[in-house]
Scaffold this motif. Structure first.
Motif, PDB file in Angstrom:
ATOM      1  N   GLN A 130      34.450  45.505  43.906  1.00 60.62           N
ATOM      2  CA  GLN A 130      33.324  46.142  43.227  1.00 60.62           C
ATOM      3  C   GLN A 130      32.987  45.329  41.982  1.00 60.62           C
TER       4      GLN A 130
ATOM      5  N   LYS B  80      29.738  45.113  38.842  1.00 54.51           N
ATOM      6  CA  LYS B  80      28.517  45.698  38.290  1.00 54.51           C
ATOM      7  C   LYS B  80      28.053  44.849  37.118  1.00 54.51           C
TER       8      LYS B  80
ATOM      9  N   GLU C  62      22.606  45.994  36.158  1.00 48.44           N
ATOM     10  CA  GLU C  62      22.616  46.811  37.370  1.00 48.44           C
ATOM     11  C   GLU C  62      22.972  48.252  37.028  1.00 48.44           C
ATOM     12  N   ASP C  63      22.341  49.181  37.708  1.00 47.81           N
ATOM     13  CA  ASP C  63      22.583  50.602  37.450  1.00 47.81           C
ATOM     14  C   ASP C  63      23.861  51.101  38.104  1.00 47.81           C
ATOM     15  N   THR C  64      24.167  50.566  39.281  1.00 45.21           N
ATOM     16  CA  THR C  64      25.357  51.003  40.019  1.00 45.21           C
ATOM     17  C   THR C  64      26.100  49.781  40.546  1.00 45.21           C
TER      18      THR C  64
ATOM     19  N   THR D 275      28.121  47.307  43.211  1.00 45.84           N
ATOM     20  CA  THR D 275      28.032  46.920  44.617  1.00 45.84           C
ATOM     21  C   THR D 275      29.376  46.322  45.019  1.00 45.84           C
TER      22      THR D 275
ATOM     23  N   TRP E 242      34.549  45.432  35.506  1.00 44.76           N
ATOM     24  CA  TRP E 242      34.183  46.775  35.956  1.00 44.76           C
ATOM     25  C   TRP E 242      35.402  47.686  36.083  1.00 44.76           C
TER      26      TRP E 242
END
Length: 429
Positions: A181, A183, A187-189, A191, A244
């Motif tokens: 993951q 971020k 970016e809002d969320t 990936t 993150w």
């Protein structure tokens, strides 16, 4: 100089011609490892020039406390012995490899290192990574906390975290780019996918020798006796995954996918001539707490080691270009000594075991010529680096090969090296 004996004599030469003047493995080094000759199983050996001496073949000629331990595929049992036994082994190996009267015994047991496969030298029970490079800690801290790079505990506590022993690999094993993951700030969320900010970290590794019983700390004055030797260590890092995930518990998937080490154990005894005083702390810094302070360790707890990192891209190799030097620095940038690291690790009663591996953390110099990671060199990705083939890098791309090296130097002594710590980056799966 404590620990220096006839095995360090700069006039001593080897009957193995390639060892004389060898940049890493002259007879004054004699690092230990596990190797496989072509078509055969793994076994203990000692590096001597461009060759490897098979130790099981000379077992009957070695001290009896040691010889019977050199027939398996790990060195854990040897590492568990008192340092006096390693000293006896070193002296005997130095004699066998320098005295021409032993030529008929030694030569049939020599293998060309280039034809052999190197393995991990020990079954690693646990792996811990520290954070004792103060310039690296300051540089990275400044990227996130410009006004307060170092947290209040840094100069009191040798900071560390537990890594993943199962993913430690010897030099030459490729690194598969990790998924995770990530971020980005815009970016809002998050990936999930391949790391876009893959990095290396220049470190030294500590191989634990004799351990301690659970509940019984290792006193700082005795910590040195518990260290069997050293290696180079590259703690590959997925910086985007780390950014993150690391709060609130610290590194996890960003670090545990692969750690590369140089496969030879450069023994504590081999490094005796290269011990130097631990650099004094900056004025105003706190003195180490009593359990971390030892006068003898301050006088000779650091090492005169020159460190280097080189990068070779696929395009550079295709064009026959030599690797590009990313940085050169010194191991004296460690804020805490090796003994302090070990003493702190065991200070709560944690039981360390023979073959455990401890990383120092990234060792960076005070300026960009000695930075030990691309995170620092590229200023977090803001300052691309230009390579000889015209390519640019902020972080590692697939096909890049990173190589760490280290050389110990001291006046009046033959330099010794650690061998290569190298790996190529492969695409994510």
């Amino acid at each position: 100089m404590s620990g220096v004996d006839e095995t360090h004599d700069p006039k001593r030469t080897s009957l193995v011609e390639s060892a004389n003047g060898h940049s890493d493995f002259p007879i004054q080094n004699l690092p230990l490892g596990i190797f496989s000759p072509p078509g055969h199983h793994a076994r203990p050996g000692v590096a001597i020039g461009d060759m490897i001496l098979e130790l099981s073949g000379v077992g009957a000629l070695l001290p009896e406390t040691v010889g019977h331990l050199l027939t398996g595929n790990t060195l854990n049992a040897l590492m568990a012995l008192p340092s006096a036994d390693r000293v006896a082994l070193r002296r005997r190996l130095s004699e066998l490899l320098s005295d021409p009267t032993h030529r008929e015994i030694v030569e049939p047991l020599l293998h060309k290192a280039a034809d052999c496969v190197m393995h991990l030298p020990a079954a690693i029970g646990d792996y811990t990574d520290f954070y004792v490079g103060i310039h690296h800690a300051t540089n990275v801290g400044a990227l996130f906390r410009p006004d307060n790079p170092l947290l209040p505990n840094y100069k009191y506590v040798p900071i560390g975290y537990h890594g993943r022993a199962s993913s430690v690999r010897p030099s030459g094993v490729p690194v598969v780019r990790p998924n995770g993951q990530r971020k980005a700030p815009d970016e809002d969320t998050p990936t999930f996918g391949p790391s876009r900010r893959l990095d290396y970290e220049l470190e030294l590794g500590i191989w634990m020798g004799q351990g301690n019983e659970l509940g019984h700390p290792i006193p700082i004055g005795e910590a040195r006796e518990h260290i069997a030797g050293y290696c180079l260590l590259n703690d590959w890092s997925a910086r985007d995954v780390q950014a993150w995930e690391y709060q609130p518990l610290g590194p996890f998937l960003a670090k545990n996918f692969h750690t590369t080490i140089s496969p030879w154990i450069v023994t504590a005894e081999a490094l005796a001539p290269f011990r130097i005083a631990q650099p004094p702390r900056a004025e105003g810094d706190p003195a180490p707490l009593p359990y971390l302070f030892d006068e003898a360790d301050q006088r000779s707890g650091a090492f005169a080691l020159e460190l280097e990192v080189r990068l070779s891209s696929a395009a550079m190799r295709d064009q026959g270009l030599p690797p590009f030097v990313l940085s050169r620095g010194s191991a004296t940038t460690m804020y805490w000594t090796m003994a302090q690291i070990v003493a702190h690790h065991a200070s709560n009663g944690c039981n360390l075991q023979p073959g455990d591996l401890i990383g120092t953390g990234t060792l960076s110099g005070p300026d960009e010529s000695g930075f030990g990671s691309l995170l620092e060199i590229s200023q977090g990705g803001k300052k691309p680096l230009t390579l000889p083939a015209g390519e640019t890098r902020t972080f590692l791309l697939d096909g890049d090969e990173v190589t760490l090296s280290a050389t110990a130097r001291a006046d009046g002594h033959v330099p010794i090296g650690f061998g290569a710590c190298s790996a190529v980056i492969l695409p994510a799966v």
